[in-house]
Design a protein around this motif. Sequence first.
Motif, PDB file in Angstrom:
ATOM      1  N   TRP A 261       4.676  -8.905  -1.938  1.00  0.00           N
ATOM      2  CA  TRP A 261       3.383  -9.547  -2.196  1.00  0.00           C
ATOM      3  C   TRP A 261       2.305  -8.572  -1.732  1.00  0.00           C
ATOM      4  O   TRP A 261       2.467  -7.890  -0.709  1.00  0.00           O
ATOM      5  CB  TRP A 261       3.232 -10.863  -1.429  1.00  0.00           C
ATOM      6  CG  TRP A 261       1.828 -11.409  -1.553  1.00  0.00           C
ATOM      7  CD1 TRP A 261       1.336 -12.155  -2.578  1.00  0.00           C
ATOM      8  CD2 TRP A 261       0.743 -11.206  -0.643  1.00  0.00           C
ATOM      9  NE1 TRP A 261      -0.001 -12.426  -2.366  1.00  0.00           N
ATOM     10  CE2 TRP A 261      -0.380 -11.856  -1.175  1.00  0.00           C
ATOM     11  CE3 TRP A 261       0.622 -10.521   0.574  1.00  0.00           C
ATOM     12  CZ2 TRP A 261      -1.627 -11.854  -0.551  1.00  0.00           C
ATOM     13  CZ3 TRP A 261      -0.612 -10.518   1.201  1.00  0.00           C
ATOM     14  CH2 TRP A 261      -1.733 -11.190   0.651  1.00  0.00           C
ATOM     15  N   ASN A 262       1.237  -8.495  -2.481  1.00  0.00           N
ATOM     16  CA  ASN A 262       0.092  -7.684  -2.071  1.00  0.00           C
ATOM     17  C   ASN A 262      -1.194  -8.412  -2.448  1.00  0.00           C
ATOM     18  O   ASN A 262      -1.250  -9.108  -3.469  1.00  0.00           O
ATOM     19  CB  ASN A 262       0.126  -6.307  -2.761  1.00  0.00           C
ATOM     20  CG  ASN A 262      -0.786  -5.315  -2.058  1.00  0.00           C
ATOM     21  OD1 ASN A 262      -0.555  -4.952  -0.914  1.00  0.00           O
ATOM     22  ND2 ASN A 262      -1.841  -4.879  -2.727  1.00  0.00           N
ATOM     23  N   ARG A 263      -2.214  -8.241  -1.609  1.00  0.00           N
ATOM     24  CA  ARG A 263      -3.493  -8.931  -1.848  1.00  0.00           C
ATOM     25  C   ARG A 263      -4.017  -8.633  -3.254  1.00  0.00           C
ATOM     26  O   ARG A 263      -4.352  -9.532  -4.013  1.00  0.00           O
ATOM     27  CB  ARG A 263      -4.509  -8.479  -0.795  1.00  0.00           C
ATOM     28  CG  ARG A 263      -5.872  -9.084  -0.960  1.00  0.00           C
ATOM     29  CD  ARG A 263      -6.783  -8.645   0.155  1.00  0.00           C
ATOM     30  NE  ARG A 263      -6.900  -7.182   0.251  1.00  0.00           N
ATOM     31  CZ  ARG A 263      -7.701  -6.565   1.104  1.00  0.00           C
ATOM     32  NH1 ARG A 263      -8.420  -7.266   1.951  1.00  0.00           N
ATOM     33  NH2 ARG A 263      -7.761  -5.244   1.130  1.00  0.00           N
ATOM     34  N   HIS A 264      -4.056  -7.339  -3.609  1.00  0.00           N
ATOM     35  CA  HIS A 264      -4.421  -6.965  -4.986  1.00  0.00           C
ATOM     36  C   HIS A 264      -3.121  -6.731  -5.755  1.00  0.00           C
ATOM     37  O   HIS A 264      -2.423  -5.745  -5.514  1.00  0.00           O
ATOM     38  CB  HIS A 264      -5.315  -5.714  -4.999  1.00  0.00           C
ATOM     39  CG  HIS A 264      -6.649  -5.949  -4.362  1.00  0.00           C
ATOM     40  ND1 HIS A 264      -6.957  -5.565  -3.077  1.00  0.00           N
ATOM     41  CD2 HIS A 264      -7.750  -6.569  -4.836  1.00  0.00           C
ATOM     42  CE1 HIS A 264      -8.201  -5.931  -2.799  1.00  0.00           C
ATOM     43  NE2 HIS A 264      -8.702  -6.547  -3.840  1.00  0.00           N
ATOM     44  N   ARG A 265      -2.845  -7.637  -6.656  1.00  0.00           N
ATOM     45  CA  ARG A 265      -1.531  -7.652  -7.300  1.00  0.00           C
ATOM     46  C   ARG A 265      -1.209  -6.343  -8.035  1.00  0.00           C
ATOM     47  O   ARG A 265      -0.045  -5.940  -8.131  1.00  0.00           O
ATOM     48  CB  ARG A 265      -1.465  -8.854  -8.257  1.00  0.00           C
ATOM     49  CG  ARG A 265      -0.061  -9.175  -8.751  1.00  0.00           C
ATOM     50  CD  ARG A 265      -0.076 -10.324  -9.753  1.00  0.00           C
ATOM     51  NE  ARG A 265       1.219 -10.438 -10.398  1.00  0.00           N
ATOM     52  CZ  ARG A 265       2.139 -11.315 -10.044  1.00  0.00           C
ATOM     53  NH1 ARG A 265       1.915 -12.158  -9.068  1.00  0.00           N
ATOM     54  NH2 ARG A 265       3.301 -11.356 -10.692  1.00  0.00           N
TER      55      ARG A 265
ATOM     56  N   GLY B  20       0.853  -1.186   0.000  1.00  0.00           N
ATOM     57  CA  GLY B  20       0.000   0.000   0.000  1.00  0.00           C
ATOM     58  C   GLY B  20       0.885   1.231   0.000  1.00  0.00           C
ATOM     59  O   GLY B  20       2.030   1.192  -0.464  1.00  0.00           O
ATOM     60  N   ARG B  21       0.358   2.324   0.523  1.00  0.00           N
ATOM     61  CA  ARG B  21       1.123   3.582   0.523  1.00  0.00           C
ATOM     62  C   ARG B  21       2.496   3.384   1.166  1.00  0.00           C
ATOM     63  O   ARG B  21       3.534   3.720   0.585  1.00  0.00           O
ATOM     64  CB  ARG B  21       0.358   4.657   1.289  1.00  0.00           C
ATOM     65  CG  ARG B  21      -0.947   5.086   0.645  1.00  0.00           C
ATOM     66  CD  ARG B  21      -1.739   5.929   1.645  1.00  0.00           C
ATOM     67  NE  ARG B  21      -2.932   6.526   1.104  1.00  0.00           N
ATOM     68  CZ  ARG B  21      -4.118   5.902   1.052  1.00  0.00           C
ATOM     69  NH1 ARG B  21      -4.242   4.651   1.478  1.00  0.00           N
ATOM     70  NH2 ARG B  21      -5.185   6.529   0.576  1.00  0.00           N
ATOM     71  N   MET B  22       2.503   2.871   2.381  1.00  0.00           N
ATOM     72  CA  MET B  22       3.765   2.771   3.127  1.00  0.00           C
ATOM     73  C   MET B  22       4.610   1.582   2.657  1.00  0.00           C
ATOM     74  O   MET B  22       5.817   1.717   2.462  1.00  0.00           O
ATOM     75  CB  MET B  22       3.478   2.644   4.622  1.00  0.00           C
ATOM     76  CG  MET B  22       2.921   3.903   5.246  1.00  0.00           C
ATOM     77  SD  MET B  22       4.087   5.282   5.225  1.00  0.00           S
ATOM     78  CE  MET B  22       5.037   4.950   6.692  1.00  0.00           C
ATOM     79  N   GLY B  23       3.968   0.421   2.488  1.00  0.00           N
ATOM     80  CA  GLY B  23       4.726  -0.766   2.085  1.00  0.00           C
ATOM     81  C   GLY B  23       5.352  -0.591   0.708  1.00  0.00           C
ATOM     82  O   GLY B  23       6.501  -1.005   0.481  1.00  0.00           O
TER      83      GLY B  23
ATOM     84  N   GLY C 260       5.910   9.047  10.820  1.00  0.00           N
ATOM     85  CA  GLY C 260       6.297   9.612   9.523  1.00  0.00           C
ATOM     86  C   GLY C 260       5.525   8.907   8.424  1.00  0.00           C
ATOM     87  O   GLY C 260       5.090   7.765   8.603  1.00  0.00           O
ATOM     88  N   SER C 261       5.369   9.608   7.303  1.00  0.00           N
ATOM     89  CA  SER C 261       4.537   9.095   6.216  1.00  0.00           C
ATOM     90  C   SER C 261       5.401   8.677   5.023  1.00  0.00           C
ATOM     91  O   SER C 261       6.614   8.469   5.167  1.00  0.00           O
ATOM     92  CB  SER C 261       3.501  10.160   5.841  1.00  0.00           C
ATOM     93  OG  SER C 261       2.523   9.624   4.996  1.00  0.00           O
ATOM     94  N   VAL C 262       4.755   8.577   3.855  1.00  0.00           N
ATOM     95  CA  VAL C 262       5.462   8.103   2.659  1.00  0.00           C
ATOM     96  C   VAL C 262       6.642   9.009   2.285  1.00  0.00           C
ATOM     97  O   VAL C 262       7.671   8.533   1.795  1.00  0.00           O
ATOM     98  CB  VAL C 262       4.502   7.987   1.454  1.00  0.00           C
ATOM     99  CG1 VAL C 262       3.548   6.827   1.652  1.00  0.00           C
ATOM    100  CG2 VAL C 262       3.703   9.263   1.256  1.00  0.00           C
TER     101      VAL C 262
ATOM    102  N   VAL D  57      -8.623   7.088  12.231  1.00  0.00           N
ATOM    103  CA  VAL D  57      -9.765   6.648  13.057  1.00  0.00           C
ATOM    104  C   VAL D  57      -9.432   5.301  13.693  1.00  0.00           C
ATOM    105  O   VAL D  57      -9.638   5.085  14.897  1.00  0.00           O
ATOM    106  CB  VAL D  57     -11.056   6.553  12.211  1.00  0.00           C
ATOM    107  CG1 VAL D  57     -12.189   5.941  13.022  1.00  0.00           C
ATOM    108  CG2 VAL D  57     -11.447   7.932  11.678  1.00  0.00           C
ATOM    109  N   LYS D  58      -8.880   4.400  12.874  1.00  0.00           N
ATOM    110  CA  LYS D  58      -8.460   3.079  13.388  1.00  0.00           C
ATOM    111  C   LYS D  58      -7.473   3.244  14.537  1.00  0.00           C
ATOM    112  O   LYS D  58      -7.564   2.581  15.572  1.00  0.00           O
ATOM    113  CB  LYS D  58      -7.850   2.286  12.229  1.00  0.00           C
ATOM    114  CG  LYS D  58      -7.261   0.937  12.545  1.00  0.00           C
ATOM    115  CD  LYS D  58      -5.749   0.947  12.721  1.00  0.00           C
ATOM    116  CE  LYS D  58      -4.935   1.396  11.543  1.00  0.00           C
ATOM    117  NZ  LYS D  58      -3.492   1.405  11.758  1.00  0.00           N
ATOM    118  N   ASP D  59      -6.514   4.166  14.376  1.00  0.00           N
ATOM    119  CA  ASP D  59      -5.496   4.357  15.421  1.00  0.00           C
ATOM    120  C   ASP D  59      -6.117   4.888  16.711  1.00  0.00           C
ATOM    121  O   ASP D  59      -5.740   4.471  17.810  1.00  0.00           O
ATOM    122  CB  ASP D  59      -4.411   5.317  14.923  1.00  0.00           C
ATOM    123  CG  ASP D  59      -3.485   4.640  13.907  1.00  0.00           C
ATOM    124  OD1 ASP D  59      -3.610   3.416  13.711  1.00  0.00           O
ATOM    125  OD2 ASP D  59      -2.650   5.338  13.316  1.00  0.00           O
TER     126      ASP D  59
END
Length: 270
Positions: A30-34, A10-13, A121-123, A228-230
Amino acid sequence: MTDIAVLGTGRMGGALAGRLCANGHRVTVWNRHRQRTAEAARAGAGVAASAAEAVAAADLVITMLTDGGAVEAVLFGQGAATALRPGAVLVQMSTIGPAETAAFLGRLPAGVHFVDAPVGGSVDAVAAGSLTVLAGGTTEALQRAEPVLRELGTVRRCGDVGEATRVKLVLNTAWLTALGALHDTLGTAAALGLDRQVTLELLAAGPLAGALRRANSATADFAVALAVKDLDLTYGETPDRPVVAATRRLLHDLPDQDADLATIVDLGNR
Ligand SMILES: NC(=O)c1ccc[n+]([C@@H]2O[C@H](COP(=O)([O-])OP(=O)(O)OC[C@H]3O[C@@H](n4cnc5c(N)ncnc54)[C@H](OP(=O)(O)O)[C@@H]3O)[C@@H](O)[C@H]2O)c1
Protein backbone atom coordinates in the motif's frame (compact mmCIF):
# COMPACT_ATOMS: atom_id res chain seq x y z
CA MET A 1 6.32 -18.46 1.99
CA THR A 2 5.11 -15.70 4.30
CA ASP A 3 2.21 -13.30 3.87
CA ILE A 4 3.91 -9.91 3.95
CA ALA A 5 2.52 -6.38 3.77
CA VAL A 6 4.77 -3.47 2.84
CA LEU A 7 3.40 -0.05 3.80
CA GLY A 8 5.23 2.59 1.78
CA THR A 9 6.59 1.83 -1.68
CA GLY A 10 9.01 4.72 -1.99
CA ARG A 11 12.62 4.10 -2.95
CA MET A 12 13.33 1.59 -0.19
CA GLY A 13 9.85 0.12 0.33
CA GLY A 14 9.42 -0.48 -3.40
CA ALA A 15 12.77 -2.23 -3.59
CA LEU A 16 11.96 -4.34 -0.51
CA ALA A 17 8.63 -5.41 -1.96
CA GLY A 18 10.33 -6.39 -5.22
CA ARG A 19 12.95 -8.50 -3.47
CA LEU A 20 10.40 -10.24 -1.26
CA CYS A 21 8.21 -11.03 -4.29
CA ALA A 22 11.24 -12.43 -6.12
CA ASN A 23 11.91 -14.66 -3.10
CA GLY A 24 8.46 -16.20 -3.43
CA HIS A 25 6.53 -14.49 -0.65
CA ARG A 26 2.94 -13.37 -1.00
CA VAL A 27 3.37 -9.59 -0.83
CA THR A 28 0.68 -6.93 -0.56
CA VAL A 29 1.67 -3.28 -0.78
CA TRP A 30 0.00 0.00 0.00
CA ASN A 31 1.25 3.50 -0.72
CA ARG A 32 -0.32 6.90 -0.08
CA HIS A 33 0.06 7.82 -3.77
CA ARG A 34 -1.07 4.69 -5.54
CA GLN A 35 0.91 5.38 -8.73
CA ARG A 36 4.07 4.62 -6.79
CA THR A 37 3.00 0.97 -6.34
CA ALA A 38 3.32 0.21 -10.07
CA GLU A 39 6.83 -1.26 -9.86
CA ALA A 40 5.93 -3.53 -6.93
CA ALA A 41 2.82 -4.66 -8.82
CA ARG A 42 4.97 -5.52 -11.84
CA ALA A 43 7.17 -7.57 -9.51
CA GLY A 44 4.10 -9.56 -8.44
CA ALA A 45 2.78 -7.74 -5.37
CA GLY A 46 -0.90 -7.22 -4.75
CA VAL A 47 -1.94 -3.60 -4.31
CA ALA A 48 -4.34 -2.85 -1.47
CA ALA A 49 -6.78 0.05 -1.48
CA SER A 50 -5.94 0.97 2.12
CA ALA A 51 -3.21 0.37 4.68
CA ALA A 52 -5.72 -1.50 6.86
CA GLU A 53 -6.64 -3.79 3.95
CA ALA A 54 -2.97 -4.44 3.20
CA VAL A 55 -2.17 -5.74 6.68
CA ALA A 56 -5.38 -7.65 7.41
CA ALA A 57 -4.06 -11.09 6.38
CA ALA A 58 -0.34 -10.46 6.86
CA ASP A 59 1.95 -12.45 9.16
CA LEU A 60 4.62 -9.80 8.83
CA VAL A 61 4.10 -6.10 8.14
CA ILE A 62 6.90 -3.75 7.12
CA THR A 63 6.65 0.02 7.45
CA MET A 64 9.20 1.84 5.27
CA LEU A 65 8.11 5.48 5.38
CA THR A 66 9.74 8.89 5.48
CA ASP A 67 9.73 9.62 9.20
CA GLY A 68 7.91 9.20 12.50
CA GLY A 69 5.06 11.45 11.37
CA ALA A 70 4.43 9.25 8.34
CA VAL A 71 4.54 6.07 10.45
CA GLU A 72 2.07 7.65 12.88
CA ALA A 73 -0.23 8.66 10.01
CA VAL A 74 -0.23 5.19 8.47
CA LEU A 75 -0.42 3.07 11.61
CA PHE A 76 -2.85 5.18 13.61
CA GLY A 77 -4.35 7.71 11.18
CA GLN A 78 -5.09 5.15 8.43
CA GLY A 79 -6.11 2.42 10.88
CA ALA A 80 -3.39 -0.08 9.98
CA ALA A 81 -2.49 -0.77 13.63
CA THR A 82 -5.97 -1.85 14.64
CA ALA A 83 -6.24 -4.05 11.54
CA LEU A 84 -3.12 -6.09 12.44
CA ARG A 85 -3.81 -9.78 13.12
CA PRO A 86 -3.04 -11.05 16.63
CA GLY A 87 0.31 -12.84 16.33
CA ALA A 88 1.45 -10.67 13.42
CA VAL A 89 4.83 -9.01 13.65
CA LEU A 90 5.19 -5.35 12.76
CA VAL A 91 8.70 -4.56 11.51
CA GLN A 92 9.25 -0.80 11.57
CA MET A 93 12.15 -0.15 9.18
CA SER A 94 11.88 3.62 8.61
CA THR A 95 14.54 5.76 10.31
CA ILE A 96 12.72 7.49 13.16
CA GLY A 97 13.52 8.69 16.68
CA PRO A 98 13.76 6.63 19.87
CA ALA A 99 10.78 8.36 21.55
CA GLU A 100 8.63 7.70 18.48
CA THR A 101 9.64 4.04 18.46
CA ALA A 102 8.76 3.66 22.15
CA ALA A 103 5.43 5.43 21.66
CA PHE A 104 4.44 3.19 18.74
CA LEU A 105 5.26 0.06 20.73
CA GLY A 106 3.01 1.27 23.55
CA ARG A 107 0.04 1.86 21.23
CA LEU A 108 -0.06 -1.45 19.35
CA PRO A 109 -2.96 -3.83 19.98
CA ALA A 110 -2.32 -6.72 22.39
CA GLY A 111 -0.90 -9.81 20.71
CA VAL A 112 0.97 -7.90 17.98
CA HIS A 113 4.76 -8.29 18.03
CA PHE A 114 7.01 -5.35 17.28
CA VAL A 115 10.54 -5.16 15.92
CA ASP A 116 12.32 -1.89 15.22
CA ALA A 117 14.59 -2.61 12.29
CA PRO A 118 16.18 0.43 10.65
CA VAL A 119 18.66 -0.41 7.93
CA GLY A 120 22.09 0.50 6.67
CA GLY A 121 22.46 0.46 2.89
CA SER A 122 20.40 1.87 0.05
CA VAL A 123 18.21 0.55 -2.77
CA ASP A 124 21.15 -1.21 -4.40
CA ALA A 125 21.80 -3.12 -1.17
CA VAL A 126 18.12 -4.15 -1.04
CA ALA A 127 18.35 -5.57 -4.56
CA ALA A 128 21.57 -7.40 -3.68
CA GLY A 129 20.29 -8.65 -0.31
CA SER A 130 23.20 -6.94 1.42
CA LEU A 131 21.49 -4.49 3.78
CA THR A 132 22.57 -4.28 7.39
CA VAL A 133 19.35 -4.79 9.32
CA LEU A 134 19.57 -3.53 12.91
CA ALA A 135 16.88 -5.35 14.85
CA GLY A 136 15.45 -4.77 18.31
CA GLY A 137 12.63 -6.64 20.02
CA THR A 138 11.70 -9.53 22.24
CA THR A 139 13.29 -12.90 21.50
CA GLU A 140 9.95 -14.17 20.18
CA ALA A 141 9.39 -11.15 17.92
CA LEU A 142 12.91 -11.39 16.54
CA GLN A 143 12.56 -15.12 15.92
CA ARG A 144 9.39 -14.51 13.95
CA ALA A 145 10.86 -11.68 11.89
CA GLU A 146 14.37 -12.95 11.28
CA PRO A 147 13.80 -15.52 8.53
CA VAL A 148 12.40 -12.74 6.30
CA LEU A 149 14.88 -10.08 7.45
CA ARG A 150 17.80 -12.40 6.65
CA GLU A 151 16.66 -12.41 3.02
CA LEU A 152 17.36 -8.67 2.96
CA GLY A 153 20.86 -8.78 4.36
CA THR A 154 22.77 -9.30 7.58
CA VAL A 155 20.65 -9.05 10.72
CA ARG A 156 22.35 -7.50 13.71
CA ARG A 157 20.35 -8.04 16.90
CA CYS A 158 20.54 -4.93 19.07
CA GLY A 159 18.50 -5.84 22.17
CA ASP A 160 15.05 -4.60 23.13
CA VAL A 161 12.80 -2.37 21.02
CA GLY A 162 14.41 1.06 20.70
CA GLU A 163 18.01 -0.10 20.82
CA ALA A 164 18.25 -0.59 17.04
CA THR A 165 16.77 2.90 16.55
CA ARG A 166 19.52 4.36 18.74
CA VAL A 167 22.26 2.38 17.01
CA LYS A 168 20.99 3.65 13.65
CA LEU A 169 21.30 7.28 14.78
CA VAL A 170 24.89 6.64 15.86
CA LEU A 171 25.81 5.00 12.54
CA ASN A 172 24.14 7.84 10.63
CA THR A 173 26.16 10.36 12.63
CA ALA A 174 29.34 8.55 11.62
CA TRP A 175 28.78 8.29 7.90
CA LEU A 176 26.95 11.56 7.29
CA THR A 177 29.60 13.60 9.12
CA ALA A 178 32.26 11.62 7.20
CA LEU A 179 30.63 12.84 3.96
CA GLY A 180 30.75 16.38 5.38
CA ALA A 181 34.46 15.89 6.10
CA LEU A 182 34.98 14.59 2.55
CA HIS A 183 33.28 17.72 1.20
CA ASP A 184 35.69 19.98 3.08
CA THR A 185 38.73 17.80 2.30
CA LEU A 186 38.05 17.97 -1.44
CA GLY A 187 37.45 21.70 -1.15
CA THR A 188 40.79 22.10 0.62
CA ALA A 189 42.58 20.03 -2.03
CA ALA A 190 41.05 22.16 -4.80
CA ALA A 191 42.00 25.38 -3.01
CA LEU A 192 45.59 24.13 -2.73
CA GLY A 193 45.64 23.30 -6.45
CA LEU A 194 46.09 19.53 -6.06
CA ASP A 195 45.35 17.19 -8.91
CA ARG A 196 41.82 15.85 -8.42
CA GLN A 197 42.56 12.28 -9.49
CA VAL A 198 45.66 12.00 -7.31
CA THR A 199 43.72 13.40 -4.36
CA LEU A 200 40.93 10.84 -4.81
CA GLU A 201 43.43 7.97 -5.06
CA LEU A 202 45.16 9.03 -1.86
CA LEU A 203 41.89 9.54 0.00
CA ALA A 204 40.74 6.04 -1.01
CA ALA A 205 43.49 4.64 1.21
CA GLY A 206 42.76 6.94 4.14
CA PRO A 207 40.18 7.42 6.90
CA LEU A 208 37.52 8.80 4.51
CA ALA A 209 37.62 5.73 2.24
CA GLY A 210 34.08 4.65 3.24
CA ALA A 211 32.63 8.09 2.60
CA LEU A 212 34.41 8.20 -0.76
CA ARG A 213 32.97 4.80 -1.74
CA ARG A 214 29.47 6.07 -0.90
CA ALA A 215 30.04 9.31 -2.80
CA ASN A 216 31.17 7.27 -5.81
CA SER A 217 28.08 5.08 -5.83
CA ALA A 218 25.91 5.57 -8.89
CA THR A 219 23.25 3.12 -7.66
CA ALA A 220 22.47 4.25 -4.10
CA ASP A 221 19.43 6.52 -3.83
CA PHE A 222 18.98 8.40 -0.57
CA ALA A 223 17.47 11.87 -0.76
CA VAL A 224 19.42 14.73 0.79
CA ALA A 225 16.25 15.79 2.65
CA LEU A 226 16.15 12.45 4.45
CA ALA A 227 19.77 12.84 5.52
CA VAL A 228 18.84 16.25 6.98
CA LYS A 229 15.94 14.54 8.78
CA ASP A 230 18.35 11.93 10.17
CA LEU A 231 20.77 14.55 11.48
CA ASP A 232 17.81 16.37 13.05
CA LEU A 233 17.00 13.14 14.88
CA THR A 234 20.58 12.91 16.17
CA TYR A 235 20.60 16.56 17.15
CA GLY A 236 17.27 16.18 18.94
CA GLU A 237 18.77 13.46 21.10
CA THR A 238 22.11 15.09 21.74
CA PRO A 239 22.40 18.79 20.88
CA ASP A 240 25.65 20.76 20.89
CA ARG A 241 27.40 18.50 18.37
CA PRO A 242 29.20 21.08 16.22
CA VAL A 243 30.24 18.70 13.42
CA VAL A 244 26.70 17.32 13.18
CA ALA A 245 25.34 20.87 13.03
CA ALA A 246 27.81 21.90 10.31
CA THR A 247 27.06 18.81 8.20
CA ARG A 248 23.34 19.41 8.60
CA ARG A 249 23.75 23.00 7.39
CA LEU A 250 25.79 21.83 4.41
CA LEU A 251 23.12 19.29 3.43
CA HIS A 252 20.23 21.64 4.10
CA ASP A 253 21.73 24.25 1.78
CA LEU A 254 22.12 21.87 -1.20
CA PRO A 255 19.83 23.08 -4.01
CA ASP A 256 18.27 19.72 -4.88
CA GLN A 257 16.91 18.13 -1.70
CA ASP A 258 15.51 15.17 -3.66
CA ALA A 259 18.86 14.27 -5.22
CA ASP A 260 20.99 11.46 -3.87
CA LEU A 261 23.24 12.33 -0.99
CA ALA A 262 26.33 11.85 -3.18
CA THR A 263 25.66 15.31 -4.58
CA ILE A 264 27.26 16.70 -1.39
CA VAL A 265 30.50 16.22 -3.35
CA ASP A 266 30.56 16.27 -7.10
CA LEU A 267 32.50 13.26 -8.34
CA GLY A 268 30.84 13.41 -11.75
CA ASN A 269 29.10 10.05 -11.43
CA ARG A 270 25.48 11.26 -11.47
N1 LIG B 1 16.86 5.53 0.46
C1 LIG B 1 17.84 5.05 1.21
O1 LIG B 1 18.96 4.80 0.72
C2 LIG B 1 17.63 4.75 2.67
C3 LIG B 1 18.61 4.01 3.35
C4 LIG B 1 18.43 3.71 4.70
C5 LIG B 1 17.29 4.15 5.36
N2 LIG B 1 16.37 4.89 4.70
C6 LIG B 1 15.16 5.32 5.44
O2 LIG B 1 14.06 4.60 4.91
C7 LIG B 1 12.88 5.40 4.96
C8 LIG B 1 12.27 5.49 3.57
O3 LIG B 1 13.23 6.11 2.72
P1 LIG B 1 13.00 6.18 1.13
O4 LIG B 1 14.31 6.56 0.55
O5 LIG B 1 12.29 4.98 0.64
O6 LIG B 1 12.03 7.45 1.04
P2 LIG B 1 11.03 7.89 -0.12
O7 LIG B 1 11.42 7.31 -1.43
O8 LIG B 1 10.91 9.36 -0.02
O9 LIG B 1 9.64 7.22 0.31
C9 LIG B 1 8.95 7.70 1.44
C10 LIG B 1 7.68 6.89 1.62
O10 LIG B 1 6.95 7.42 2.75
C11 LIG B 1 5.62 7.71 2.32
N3 LIG B 1 5.05 8.79 3.12
C12 LIG B 1 5.63 9.95 3.48
N4 LIG B 1 4.81 10.69 4.24
C13 LIG B 1 3.66 9.97 4.37
C14 LIG B 1 2.43 10.18 5.05
N5 LIG B 1 2.22 11.28 5.77
N6 LIG B 1 1.49 9.23 4.97
C15 LIG B 1 1.70 8.11 4.25
N7 LIG B 1 2.84 7.83 3.59
C16 LIG B 1 3.82 8.75 3.65
C17 LIG B 1 5.75 8.05 0.85
O11 LIG B 1 4.50 7.97 0.24
P3 LIG B 1 4.21 8.79 -1.13
O12 LIG B 1 4.91 8.04 -2.21
O13 LIG B 1 2.73 8.74 -1.24
O14 LIG B 1 4.76 10.18 -0.93
C18 LIG B 1 6.73 6.95 0.42
O15 LIG B 1 6.08 5.72 0.32
C19 LIG B 1 13.31 6.75 5.55
O16 LIG B 1 13.07 6.75 6.93
C20 LIG B 1 14.81 6.79 5.27
O17 LIG B 1 15.49 7.62 6.18
C21 LIG B 1 16.49 5.19 3.37
